[in-house]
Design a protein around this motif. Structure first.
Motif, PDB file in Angstrom:
ATOM      1  N   LEU A 125       0.796  -1.261   0.019  1.00 34.96           N
ATOM      2  CA  LEU A 125      -0.168  -0.033   0.039  1.00 34.96           C
ATOM      3  C   LEU A 125       0.848   1.294   0.212  1.00 34.96           C
ATOM      4  N   PRO A 126       0.768   2.015  -0.827  1.00 33.78           N
ATOM      5  CA  PRO A 126       1.402   3.453  -1.021  1.00 33.78           C
ATOM      6  C   PRO A 126       0.262   4.406  -0.442  1.00 33.78           C
ATOM      7  N   LEU A 127       0.651   5.020   0.739  1.00 36.63           N
ATOM      8  CA  LEU A 127      -0.350   6.001   1.656  1.00 36.63           C
ATOM      9  C   LEU A 127       0.286   7.429   1.617  1.00 36.63           C
ATOM     10  N   LEU A 128      -0.488   8.223   1.012  1.00 37.04           N
ATOM     11  CA  LEU A 128      -0.139   9.693   1.063  1.00 37.04           C
ATOM     12  C   LEU A 128      -0.086  10.299   2.222  1.00 37.04           C
ATOM     13  N   LEU A 129       0.893  10.961   2.779  1.00 35.52           N
ATOM     14  CA  LEU A 129       0.814  11.667   3.954  1.00 35.52           C
ATOM     15  C   LEU A 129       0.751  13.155   3.802  1.00 35.52           C
ATOM     16  N   LEU A 130      -0.254  13.581   4.544  1.00 36.89           N
ATOM     17  CA  LEU A 130      -0.647  14.904   4.397  1.00 36.89           C
ATOM     18  C   LEU A 130       0.701  15.743   5.451  1.00 36.89           C
ATOM     19  N   PRO A 131       0.947  17.011   5.540  1.00 33.84           N
ATOM     20  CA  PRO A 131       1.695  17.767   6.270  1.00 33.84           C
ATOM     21  C   PRO A 131       1.442  17.479   7.823  1.00 33.84           C
ATOM     22  N   GLU A 132       0.155  17.438   8.402  1.00 32.91           N
ATOM     23  CA  GLU A 132      -0.274  17.159   9.575  1.00 32.91           C
ATOM     24  C   GLU A 132       0.103  15.948   9.998  1.00 32.91           C
ATOM     25  N   GLN A 133      -0.125  14.903   9.351  1.00 34.63           N
ATOM     26  CA  GLN A 133      -0.021  13.568   9.298  1.00 34.63           C
ATOM     27  C   GLN A 133       1.802  13.283   9.668  1.00 34.63           C
ATOM     28  N   ILE A 134       2.489  13.986   8.713  1.00 37.58           N
ATOM     29  CA  ILE A 134       3.879  13.850   8.814  1.00 37.58           C
ATOM     30  C   ILE A 134       4.463  14.441  10.148  1.00 37.58           C
ATOM     31  N   ASP A 135       3.795  15.528  10.778  1.00 33.75           N
ATOM     32  CA  ASP A 135       4.251  16.118  12.071  1.00 33.75           C
ATOM     33  C   ASP A 135       3.871  15.345  13.069  1.00 33.75           C
ATOM     34  N   ASN A 136       2.689  14.694  12.990  1.00 36.12           N
ATOM     35  CA  ASN A 136       2.285  13.600  14.145  1.00 36.12           C
ATOM     36  C   ASN A 136       3.142  12.594  14.119  1.00 36.12           C
ATOM     37  N   LEU A 137       3.726  11.986  13.032  1.00 41.91           N
ATOM     38  CA  LEU A 137       4.381  10.659  12.805  1.00 41.91           C
ATOM     39  C   LEU A 137       5.730  11.120  13.387  1.00 41.91           C
ATOM     40  N   SER A 138       6.219  12.268  13.064  1.00 42.42           N
ATOM     41  CA  SER A 138       7.491  12.554  13.645  1.00 42.42           C
ATOM     42  C   SER A 138       7.857  12.621  14.957  1.00 42.42           C
ATOM     43  N   ILE A 139       6.703  13.085  15.794  1.00 39.98           N
ATOM     44  CA  ILE A 139       6.769  13.423  17.129  1.00 39.98           C
ATOM     45  C   ILE A 139       6.538  12.174  18.038  1.00 39.98           C
ATOM     46  N   ALA A 140       5.618  11.223  17.677  1.00 44.54           N
ATOM     47  CA  ALA A 140       5.298   9.978  18.751  1.00 44.54           C
ATOM     48  C   ALA A 140       5.135   8.985  17.791  1.00 44.54           C
ATOM     49  N   PRO A 141       6.087   7.718  18.793  1.00 48.42           N
ATOM     50  CA  PRO A 141       5.984   6.730  18.086  1.00 48.42           C
ATOM     51  C   PRO A 141       4.827   5.793  17.729  1.00 48.42           C
ATOM     52  N   ALA A 142       4.491   4.822  16.675  1.00 52.46           N
ATOM     53  CA  ALA A 142       3.354   4.294  16.586  1.00 52.46           C
ATOM     54  C   ALA A 142       3.206   3.036  17.303  1.00 52.46           C
ATOM     55  N   ILE A 143       2.056   2.734  18.144  1.00 52.27           N
ATOM     56  CA  ILE A 143       1.986   1.534  19.129  1.00 52.27           C
ATOM     57  C   ILE A 143       1.002   0.379  18.692  1.00 52.27           C
ATOM     58  N   ALA A 144       0.230   0.719  17.560  1.00 55.25           N
ATOM     59  CA  ALA A 144      -0.528  -0.112  16.963  1.00 55.25           C
ATOM     60  C   ALA A 144      -1.043   0.374  15.468  1.00 55.25           C
ATOM     61  N   ILE A 145      -1.669  -0.641  14.737  1.00 55.32           N
ATOM     62  CA  ILE A 145      -2.068  -0.264  13.354  1.00 55.32           C
ATOM     63  C   ILE A 145      -3.240  -1.244  13.139  1.00 55.32           C
ATOM     64  N   ARG A 146      -4.174  -0.385  12.439  1.00 58.89           N
ATOM     65  CA  ARG A 146      -5.534  -1.116  12.161  1.00 58.89           C
ATOM     66  C   ARG A 146      -5.740  -0.975  10.449  1.00 58.89           C
ATOM     67  N   ILE A 147      -5.964  -1.918   9.808  1.00 59.03           N
ATOM     68  CA  ILE A 147      -6.037  -1.803   8.352  1.00 59.03           C
ATOM     69  C   ILE A 147      -7.601  -2.159   8.146  1.00 59.03           C
ATOM     70  N   TYR A 148      -8.385  -1.552   7.596  1.00 54.92           N
ATOM     71  CA  TYR A 148      -9.752  -1.707   7.114  1.00 54.92           C
ATOM     72  C   TYR A 148      -9.899  -2.570   5.871  1.00 54.92           C
ATOM     73  N   THR A 149     -10.382  -3.549   5.879  1.00 58.87           N
ATOM     74  CA  THR A 149     -10.832  -4.472   4.970  1.00 58.87           C
ATOM     75  C   THR A 149     -12.264  -4.498   4.550  1.00 58.87           C
ATOM     76  N   VAL A 150     -12.677  -5.312   3.301  1.00 63.71           N
ATOM     77  CA  VAL A 150     -14.029  -5.231   3.068  1.00 63.71           C
ATOM     78  C   VAL A 150     -14.631  -6.182   4.251  1.00 63.71           C
ATOM     79  N   ASP A 151     -14.012  -6.953   4.692  1.00 66.72           N
ATOM     80  CA  ASP A 151     -14.600  -7.935   5.707  1.00 66.72           C
ATOM     81  C   ASP A 151     -14.483  -7.281   7.016  1.00 66.72           C
ATOM     82  N   GLY A 152     -14.102  -6.176   7.531  1.00 69.38           N
ATOM     83  CA  GLY A 152     -13.775  -5.721   8.881  1.00 69.38           C
ATOM     84  C   GLY A 152     -12.328  -5.070   8.699  1.00 69.38           C
ATOM     85  N   TYR A 153     -11.735  -5.443   9.800  1.00 71.64           N
ATOM     86  CA  TYR A 153     -10.345  -4.886  10.019  1.00 71.64           C
ATOM     87  C   TYR A 153      -9.224  -5.787  10.522  1.00 71.64           C
TER      88      TYR A 153
END
Length: 176
Positions: A125-153
């Motif tokens: 998946l290529p996911l476009l990052l908006l400036p606000e998202q870049i700022d948020n991802l630069s400040i705090a580490p990710a601790i979880a991910i959720r990927i939505y599919t047609v059957d849920g997530y």
């Protein structure tokens, strides 16, 4: 003879650390589009019994992308529709909602980074990052991910040692 064995041993134990060092893999002007392209190396992001993934950051012209390869271990085929989200939960309790731009169907080996990895169902998946998202991802580490599919997530935690991978890669791309 002993010094050769010791030298080979030291090289062997240092190779895994070297192979996961983030760096710029590509820094060029695309011959067809004449646009600047900067890409980091693919790095491990999720490694657990539910799945595994690799991430890299790409900057094409003025757009920054989070490229995500995700494999869901033991799953059947899954589809992520255009307009669905990938959500990263950050350590500071904020959420980063990334839009999926095109419908993607999983396939065997598609989320893998090397030929030697398993043949479970995965996506790229290529996911476009908006400036606000870049700022948020630069400040705090990710601790979880959720990927939505047609059957849920699909949801999984991200290990603490891998949570700041995106921030490190964003920093590399922004320095160029």
């Amino acid at each position: 003879m002993k010094s050769r064995i010791l030298c080979l041993f030291l090289v062997a134990i240092s190779l895994p650390g070297l192979s996961f060092a983030q760096k710029i893999e590509e820094n060029k002007i695309d011959e067809s589009t004449k646009r600047p392209v900067i890409r980091t190396t693919w790095e491990p992001f999720i490694r657990n019994i539910k799945g595994y993934s690799f991430v890299r950051v790409s900057k094409v012209d003025e757009n920054t992308y989070l490229d995500l390869k995700y494999t869901h271990v033991g799953s059947s085929r899954f589809i992520i529709n255009e307009g669905k989200h990938v959500i990263l939960r950050l350590k500071n309790d904020s959420l980063v909602l990334l839009n999926v731009a095109t419908t993607v169907s999983s396939c065997r080996g598609c989320g893998n980074n090397t030929i030697t990895m398993g043949s479970d169902q995965g996506v790229n998946l290529p996911l476009l990052l908006l400036p606000e998202q870049i700022d948020n991802l630069s400040i705090a580490p990710a601790i979880a991910i959720r990927i939505y599919t047609v059957d849920g997530y699909i949801e999984t935690d991200i290990k603490e040692k891998d949570g700041d991978m995106i921030a490190k890669q964003l920093k590399l791309v922004q320095q160029k």
